[in-house]
Design an enzyme around this catalytic site. Structure first.
Site, PDB file in Angstrom:
ATOM      1  N   ASN A  91       0.810  -1.134   0.027  1.00 26.98           N
ATOM      2  CA  ASN A  91      -0.138  -0.107  -0.039  1.00 26.98           C
ATOM      3  C   ASN A  91       0.688   1.292   0.023  1.00 26.98           C
ATOM      4  OD1 ASN A  91      -2.389   1.942   0.742  1.00 26.98           O
ATOM      5  ND2 ASN A  91      -1.187   2.022   2.545  1.00 26.98           N
ATOM      6  N   TYR A 161       2.983  10.129 -10.975  1.00 26.74           N
ATOM      7  CA  TYR A 161       2.291   9.201 -10.358  1.00 26.74           C
ATOM      8  C   TYR A 161       1.642   8.039 -11.288  1.00 26.74           C
ATOM      9  CZ  TYR A 161      -1.482   7.157  -7.323  1.00 26.74           C
ATOM     10  OH  TYR A 161      -2.321   6.419  -6.467  1.00 26.74           O
ATOM     11  N   LYS A 165       2.186   3.859 -11.394  1.00 28.13           N
ATOM     12  CA  LYS A 165       1.152   2.943 -11.163  1.00 28.13           C
ATOM     13  C   LYS A 165       0.895   1.855 -12.487  1.00 28.13           C
ATOM     14  CE  LYS A 165      -0.274   3.795  -7.093  1.00 28.13           C
ATOM     15  NZ  LYS A 165       0.122   2.825  -6.129  1.00 28.13           N
ATOM     16  N   VAL A 192     -10.377   8.222  -3.002  1.00 27.50           N
ATOM     17  CA  VAL A 192     -10.854   8.138  -1.748  1.00 27.50           C
ATOM     18  C   VAL A 192     -10.529   9.513  -0.926  1.00 27.50           C
ATOM     19  CG1 VAL A 192     -11.060   6.829   0.260  1.00 27.50           C
ATOM     20  CG2 VAL A 192     -10.647   5.798  -1.755  1.00 27.50           C
ATOM     21  N   THR A 194      -9.185  10.780   1.381  1.00 27.46           N
ATOM     22  CA  THR A 194      -8.093  10.499   2.515  1.00 27.46           C
ATOM     23  C   THR A 194      -7.384  11.945   2.299  1.00 27.46           C
ATOM     24  OG1 THR A 194      -6.717   9.639   0.714  1.00 27.46           O
ATOM     25  CG2 THR A 194      -7.833   8.147   2.111  1.00 27.46           C
TER      26      THR A 194
END
Length: 246
Positions: A91, A161, A165, A192, A194
């Site tokens: 993660n 990023y 990924k 999400v 976060t």
């Protein structure tokens, strides 16, 4: 009943913390929470989480940008009588900036690949032996993102990023093919709410990310607890259980 043992990196904040809470609330689970600084207040707070019967949290030190760290974290766990792993979630990751390709700096690409990709490969290598000792159907899950998609790549500036990924996807497919006993796949939490997710949303002019942590975590815990290689092996799996195209 033998406990289910789950290893999660980046476990003291964001999605990692949510997964720790989700698993540790279940009975008979040991969650190995891999964090950069076990002395930090957020890591210390993991010991205070509510747990299901027979469940507990074990904190180990892990630095994603250090190759040896994954192996040291696994040794720290085995020194505390961990003899197998059932689920590993890679993660830990970073998303520091969102440049266009015409503006991206080589050093920024390298940094994101180092943390988001190479750390997950090292973690797989370090945990593979303990996963192979699972008496169940072990899982190695890469935390993925739609930002790394090809056919459905979002039309936003994301040259570090997103690129990193996309490489994660490649490794998940190959690991799943190489180890016929291991269920390896990419797990997409959605966008999400976060700290990281909301920061990205604000960067792109939104108030917050669209997905709630509760829905994302509940879905991911269910997939990681029940998903099979036949369902998800070598695939890109949204937190809803939907298998998406690359």
């Amino acid at each position: 009943m033998a406990p289910i043992i789950v290893f999660i990196t980046g476990a003291n904040r964001g999605l990692g913390l949510g997964l720790v809470k989700g698993f540790i609330a279940k009975p008979d689970h040991i969650v190995i929470a891999a964090v950069r600084d076990p002395a930090h207040s957020t890591a210390q707070a993991l010991a205070e989480l509510s747990t299901g019967e027979g469940s507990r949290v074990l904190v180990v030190k892990y630095e994603a940008n250090v190759e040896q760290s994954a192996f040291d974290a696994v040794k720290e766990a085995t020194d505390q009588d961990i003899r197998h792993l059932d689920i590993v979630v890679a993660n830990a990751g970073i998303a520091k900036l969102y440049p266009l390709v015409k503006d991206v700096k080589r050093a920024d690409i390298v940094e994101h690949i180092d943390v988001n990709v190479l750390s997950a490969v090292s973690l797989y290598q370090a945990t593979r032996g303990l996963l192979q000792k699972s008496t169940g159907k072990p899982i190695y899950a890469f935390m993925g993102s739609g930002a790394g998609a090809f056919a459905r790549q979002p039309p936003v500036s994301n040259a570090v990023y997103g690129a990193s990924k996309s490489i994660v996807n490649w490794y998940a497919v190959l690991i799943n093919a190489e180890d016929n006993w291991l269920n390896a796949f990419v797990l997409d939490p959605g966008w999400v709410q976060t700290d990281m997710g909301n920061a990205v949303a604000r960067f792109w002019g939104l108030e917050e990310a669209p997905e709630t942590p509760e829905n994302s975590i509940t879905g991911m815990v269910e997939i990681l607890s029940t998903g099979t290689k036949e369902q998800y092996g070598g695939k890109f799996v949204r937190y809803t259980g939907e298998v998406q195209e690359w």
